[in-house]
Write an enzyme that holds these catalytic residues in place. Structure first.
Site, PDB file in Angstrom:
ATOM      1  N   PRO A   1     -10.991  -0.038  -3.119  1.00 18.59           N
ATOM      2  CA  PRO A   1     -12.192  -0.665  -3.669  1.00 18.59           C
ATOM      3  C   PRO A   1     -13.418   0.247  -3.511  1.00 18.59           C
ATOM      4  O   PRO A   1     -13.447   1.130  -2.645  1.00 18.59           O
ATOM      5  CB  PRO A   1     -12.364  -1.924  -2.812  1.00 18.59           C
ATOM      6  CG  PRO A   1     -11.058  -2.116  -2.113  1.00 18.59           C
ATOM      7  CD  PRO A   1     -10.510  -0.730  -1.927  1.00 18.59           C
TER       8      PRO A   1
ATOM      9  N   SER B   1     -11.511 -11.637  -5.699  1.00 20.97           N
ATOM     10  CA  SER B   1     -11.773 -11.661  -4.269  1.00 20.97           C
ATOM     11  C   SER B   1     -13.246 -11.925  -4.010  1.00 20.97           C
ATOM     12  O   SER B   1     -14.111 -11.370  -4.694  1.00 20.97           O
ATOM     13  CB  SER B   1     -11.380 -10.312  -3.673  1.00 20.97           C
ATOM     14  OG  SER B   1     -11.476 -10.375  -2.282  1.00 20.97           O
TER      15      SER B   1
ATOM     16  N   TYR C   1       0.790  -1.228   0.000  1.00 23.25           N
ATOM     17  CA  TYR C   1       0.000   0.000   0.000  1.00 23.25           C
ATOM     18  C   TYR C   1       0.826   1.284   0.000  1.00 23.25           C
ATOM     19  O   TYR C   1       0.772   2.066  -0.937  1.00 23.25           O
ATOM     20  CB  TYR C   1      -0.953   0.014   1.208  1.00 23.25           C
ATOM     21  CG  TYR C   1      -1.875  -1.178   1.195  1.00 23.25           C
ATOM     22  CD1 TYR C   1      -3.005  -1.184   0.387  1.00 23.25           C
ATOM     23  CD2 TYR C   1      -1.588  -2.307   1.941  1.00 23.25           C
ATOM     24  CE1 TYR C   1      -3.833  -2.285   0.331  1.00 23.25           C
ATOM     25  CE2 TYR C   1      -2.414  -3.414   1.896  1.00 23.25           C
ATOM     26  CZ  TYR C   1      -3.531  -3.399   1.089  1.00 23.25           C
ATOM     27  OH  TYR C   1      -4.339  -4.494   1.022  1.00 23.25           O
TER      28      TYR C   1
HETATM   29  N1  COA Z   1     -20.679 -28.846   0.557  1.00 25.55           N
HETATM   30  C1  COA Z   1     -21.697 -28.088   0.998  1.00 25.55           C
HETATM   31  N2  COA Z   1     -21.528 -26.819   1.463  1.00 25.55           N
HETATM   32  C2  COA Z   1     -20.284 -26.307   1.470  1.00 25.55           C
HETATM   33  C3  COA Z   1     -19.174 -27.067   1.024  1.00 25.55           C
HETATM   34  C4  COA Z   1     -19.416 -28.391   0.543  1.00 25.55           C
HETATM   35  N3  COA Z   1     -18.426 -29.166   0.105  1.00 25.55           N
HETATM   36  N4  COA Z   1     -18.062 -26.311   1.160  1.00 25.55           N
HETATM   37  C5  COA Z   1     -18.450 -25.131   1.675  1.00 25.55           C
HETATM   38  N5  COA Z   1     -19.789 -25.136   1.878  1.00 25.55           N
HETATM   39  C6  COA Z   1     -20.610 -24.076   2.459  1.00 25.55           C
HETATM   40  C7  COA Z   1     -19.966 -23.459   3.687  1.00 25.55           C
HETATM   41  O1  COA Z   1     -20.332 -24.158   4.847  1.00 25.55           O
HETATM   42  C8  COA Z   1     -20.528 -22.046   3.655  1.00 25.55           C
HETATM   43  O2  COA Z   1     -21.878 -22.101   4.138  1.00 25.55           O
HETATM   44  P1  COA Z   1     -22.749 -20.781   4.531  1.00 25.55           P
HETATM   45  O3  COA Z   1     -23.226 -20.174   3.272  1.00 25.55           O
HETATM   46  O4  COA Z   1     -23.854 -21.347   5.316  1.00 25.55           O
HETATM   47  O5  COA Z   1     -21.849 -19.886   5.305  1.00 25.55           O
HETATM   48  C9  COA Z   1     -20.604 -21.735   2.190  1.00 25.55           C
HETATM   49  O6  COA Z   1     -20.668 -22.997   1.529  1.00 25.55           O
HETATM   50  C10 COA Z   1     -19.447 -20.924   1.669  1.00 25.55           C
HETATM   51  O7  COA Z   1     -18.238 -21.653   1.751  1.00 25.55           O
HETATM   52  P2  COA Z   1     -17.128 -21.490   0.631  1.00 25.55           P
HETATM   53  O8  COA Z   1     -17.767 -21.108  -0.648  1.00 25.55           O
HETATM   54  O9  COA Z   1     -16.274 -22.711   0.612  1.00 25.55           O
HETATM   55  O10 COA Z   1     -16.302 -20.220   1.039  1.00 25.55           O
HETATM   56  P3  COA Z   1     -15.743 -19.740   2.426  1.00 25.55           P
HETATM   57  O11 COA Z   1     -16.834 -19.087   3.176  1.00 25.55           O
HETATM   58  O12 COA Z   1     -14.984 -20.835   3.095  1.00 25.55           O
HETATM   59  O13 COA Z   1     -14.739 -18.588   1.947  1.00 25.55           O
HETATM   60  C11 COA Z   1     -12.688 -17.608   1.304  1.00 25.55           C
HETATM   61  C12 COA Z   1     -13.555 -18.864   1.266  1.00 25.55           C
HETATM   62  C13 COA Z   1     -11.383 -17.898   0.619  1.00 25.55           C
HETATM   63  C14 COA Z   1     -13.387 -16.490   0.541  1.00 25.55           C
HETATM   64  C15 COA Z   1     -12.471 -17.197   2.784  1.00 25.55           C
HETATM   65  O14 COA Z   1     -11.803 -18.224   3.457  1.00 25.55           O
HETATM   66  C16 COA Z   1     -11.627 -15.969   2.948  1.00 25.55           C
HETATM   67  O15 COA Z   1     -10.439 -16.062   3.174  1.00 25.55           O
HETATM   68  N6  COA Z   1     -12.257 -14.775   2.864  1.00 25.55           N
HETATM   69  C17 COA Z   1     -11.594 -13.504   3.036  1.00 25.55           C
HETATM   70  C18 COA Z   1     -11.343 -12.894   1.711  1.00 25.55           C
HETATM   71  C19 COA Z   1     -10.968 -11.462   1.839  1.00 25.55           C
HETATM   72  O16 COA Z   1     -10.325 -11.022   2.762  1.00 25.55           O
HETATM   73  N7  COA Z   1     -11.416 -10.687   0.835  1.00 25.55           N
HETATM   74  C20 COA Z   1     -11.283  -9.290   0.834  1.00 25.55           C
HETATM   75  C21 COA Z   1     -10.075  -8.786   0.201  1.00 25.55           C
HETATM   76  S1  COA Z   1     -10.218  -7.036   0.082  1.00 25.55           S
END
Ligand code: COA
Length: 665
Positions: A159, A593, A146
């Protein structure tokens, strides 16, 4: 090329300063888990609540020391093993680097990690650094991602966040909603100030809450070669005012009564009306547009600007403010009612100097935007925080804004908000004119489109027992492959907030498995069952990389740390960092993202390389909000085709799964 992503400011020191010197943070730490047990917000998603109800402060009473106690209990960011990173680095290169180049890279990596070699030496130094710091990466990261980054923050770093448009189309509606918005932010601020903000969790692991304490009363300050961030959230001189921008003019608005209570909505409405009456039109120089310039250019202009004491006072009032609110003019002539892409652009850059770009201070950490045409969102300066805390704040504000108007008893008249004056010298006028031209060119060259993908959301991947995020990422890989006939180095942000002062690492979405799937998908020689198997492998690989990244075991920040350590020790840079494969790996043609939210919003940002795409999405249960951007100056990329490609890829993947018996298991 820009170092992607999500950055830190080391303001925790300020918290340490606030602790009475006799307080043992270790002792406080021992009490932390019990205390947190009652107050924890369980989140299954980053930055949002699982329950639909608004989380209210558990107690209005200040819980001093709670923040530090929580932070103390968090683990430190690990330094991954050298060999693990080297092996994984080579695996990451496989789909994106030609075989011949990769052969040479293997030799370099072998040499780097040999016993007694440079890799071992730098690794030891890094481990030592980790022992002596709260987070071995965070200080470095905020500088290189940054504050040392010299391209404009507009488009390239800040953003934008777009929320659904409100149904008012006039000044009255705008001001009523603005009053509610301010009240909502102050309500959130009370939780921060009282340290009653519920702790977020990823699964069962508590997350670092530091970023929440950096969002308010912060601002980036330009420098000639390096910027800095100031924070005025705490202490006897803590900020008590916000700044309102209207018709390119800035006003300070004190938001607390003499007794310390926040101004209520009626009081705020009266004050906002006074601001609008005092600035009926944009007759003045749009000083704010200076903040959209290249950082070195703005750094020089800044020194010129603040030579004048009035200007210095005005700039400092903006920097010290809790947040800013831009009351934008109508942009109907530019935007149709359903032009969501145009609305997203308003949040990202303001549409140009003829629209709302002068009604901004892009260095401000939190800059809310509310148009006279009901447009609502924000723009934020990225150094202090990632998207999820911003979105948690906006979710809270949106909930507050939905509440019915409350009747308030009449209050005594308040002093009028103070206009911030600027004395414009010919030199500053020239800087403003140059900034206008520069910004207008940037605006013209950004091609940004918002897609509301209505066919399905997280529900479909979940029904096939697949991670929705991995499904979308593999969809992006397929879309890119179809457009460009090859995979590209792809960045997805992964949160490191399980660790103290954690920011992000990189999930590398382009894997050998995703590439095999994308290549096979349109191959008529492949059977559907085979394609499904490849899709499952690709999704599994993505999920595995995600797990590894959030556990602090990904390769990108480790490699960066080794490189920066070499620079710090003034040894010649190991060849793996000057190797063309490294450059290829760091040239993220897709910068992506996920920023999930309770509200139906979407975040947006520009690409990080000239020939790349920026992609941000908010997957809802039954639809996905997604924004794609690219530069129109690049012949290779095409936002419109990419948007269509993503839509087609996601639909085709669903059709494949639904039409293949094996997938229905
Ligand atoms: N079967 C059924 N459901 C599943 C599944 C599977 N195999 N795998 C995941 N799911 C469900 C999860 O339980 C979750 O349920 P919810 O909607 O009830 O919460 C949902 O699906 C979403 O999971 P998933 O899509 O795997 O994503 P995540 O929530 O684990 O997120 C990242 C992944 C990488 C986005 C997250 O770990 C992360 O790091 N986020 C931060 C990103 C960030 O900082 N961005 C900003 C930058 S400016």
């Amino acid at each position: 090329m820009r170092l992607h992503g999500c950055r830190v400011v080391r303001i925790v020191a300020q918290w340490e300063d606030l602790l009475p010197s006799c307080t043992s943070t270790r002792i406080v730490g021992r009490f932390s888990s019990r205390m947190w047990g009652i107050l924890t917000r369980t989140t299954f998603k980053m930055g949002m609540e699982k329950t639909s109800g608004l989380v209210r402060p558990v107690s209005a009473t200040k819980l001093a020391g709670r923040f530090l106690a929580h932070q103390e209990g968090l683990p430190s960011l690990p330094v991954p093993a050298l060999q693990q990173t080297c092996d994984r680095y080579l695996a990451v290169l496989e789909p994106i680097v030609e075989t011949e180049k990769l052969k040479r890279t293997r030799e370099l990596v072998t040499d780097f990690q040999k016993a007694g070699g440079m890799g071992e030496r730098l690794q030891k130094s890094l481990e030592k650094r980790a022992q002596g710091t709260e987070n071995w990466l965070s200080d470095w990261w905020v500088l290189c991602a940054y504050l040392d980054y010299r391209l404009p923050v507009v488009i390239h770093s800040n953003p934008g966040l777009l929320l659904p448009r409100f149904d008012f189309r006039d000044k009255q509606g705008q001001l009523r909603h603005a009053a509610k918005l301010i009240a909502g932010v102050l309500d959130f601020k009370a939780q921060v100030d009282n340290e009653t903000l519920p702790v977020e969790h990823m699964g069962r692991r508590p997350l670092c809450m530091n970023q929440y304490y950096q969002l308010l009363s912060s601002c980036r300050v330009p420098g000639i070669h390096r910027d800095s961030v100031v924070n005025h959230a705490k202490g006897p001189t803590a900020s008590r005012h916000m700044v309102v921008a209207h018709h390119n003019q800035f006003f300070t608005l004190d938001v607390y009564n003499g007794d310390g209570s926040p101004l209520n909505e009626d009081q705020l409405l009266v004050q906002l009306r006074k601001i609008c009456e005092a600035s009926p039109q944009s007759s003045e120089e749009p000083v704010g547009i200076l903040t959209s310039q290249d950082r070195n250019v703005w750094g020089k202009a800044y020194l010129e600007l603040i030579k004048d004491p009035t200007n210095k006072e005005s700039v400092e009032a903006i920097q010290r403010s809790i947040f800013t609110l831009s009351l934008d003019s109508m942009s109907h002539h530019a935007l149709g009612e359903t032009d969501h892409s145009g609305a997203a652009q308003q949040m990202l850059h303001g549409g140009g100097s003829h629209l709302n770009s002068g009604n901004r201070w892009f260095d401000k950490t939190l800059q809310f935007i509310l148009g006279e045409d009901g447009m609502f969102g924000l723009n934020y300066e990225h150094a202090p925080a990632e998207g999820p805390p911003i979105v948690a704040l906006i979710d809270h504000v949106e909930e507050c804004m939905k509440k019915a108007d409350m009747a308030h008893s009449p209050t005594s008249p308040l002093p009028a908000p103070r206009k911030l004056h600027f004395n414009i010298t010919p030199d500053i006028r020239r800087h403003i004119e140059e900034a206008k031209l520069h910004l207008n060119t940037m605006v013209q060259q950004l091609d940004l489109k918002l897609l509301v993908f209505k066919h399905f959301g997280k529900n479909i991947p979940k029904s096939f027992k697949m991670s929705p995020d991995a499904f979308i990422q593999i969809g992006l890989q397929l879309a890119y492959y179809r457009l460009h006939q090859k995979p590209c180095s792809t960045y997805e942000s992964a949160s490191l907030r399980m660790f103290r002062l954690g920011r992000t690492d990189t999930i590398r979405s382009a894997s050998t498995d995703s590439s095999n799937f994308a290549k096979a998908f349109d191959d008529p020689g492949k059977k559907n069952a085979e394609k499904v198997a490849l899709l499952e492998r690709a999704i599994k690989a993505h999920r595995a990389y995600t797990e590894m990244a959030i556990q602090g075991q990904a390769i990108d920040r480790h490699l960066l740390g080794l490189k920066l350590q070499a620079i710090e020790e003034q040894v010649s840079l190991p060849e793996i960092f000057t190797d063309p494969s490294y450059a290829a790996a760091m040239h993220f043609k897709m910068s992506t993202s996920q920023v999930p939210a309770k509200s139906d919003c979407v975040m947006c940002f520009g690409p990080v390389v000239e020939d790349g795409y920026g992609v941000c999405y908010n997957p809802k249960d039954k639809h996905i909000n997604l924004v794609v951007s690219s530069f129109s100056t690049c012949q290779e990329t095409d936002t419109g085709r990419m948007v269509q490609g993503v839509e087609a890829a996601l639909l085709d993947m669903r059709t494949l799964l639904e039409s293949t018996p094996k997938a229905k298991l």
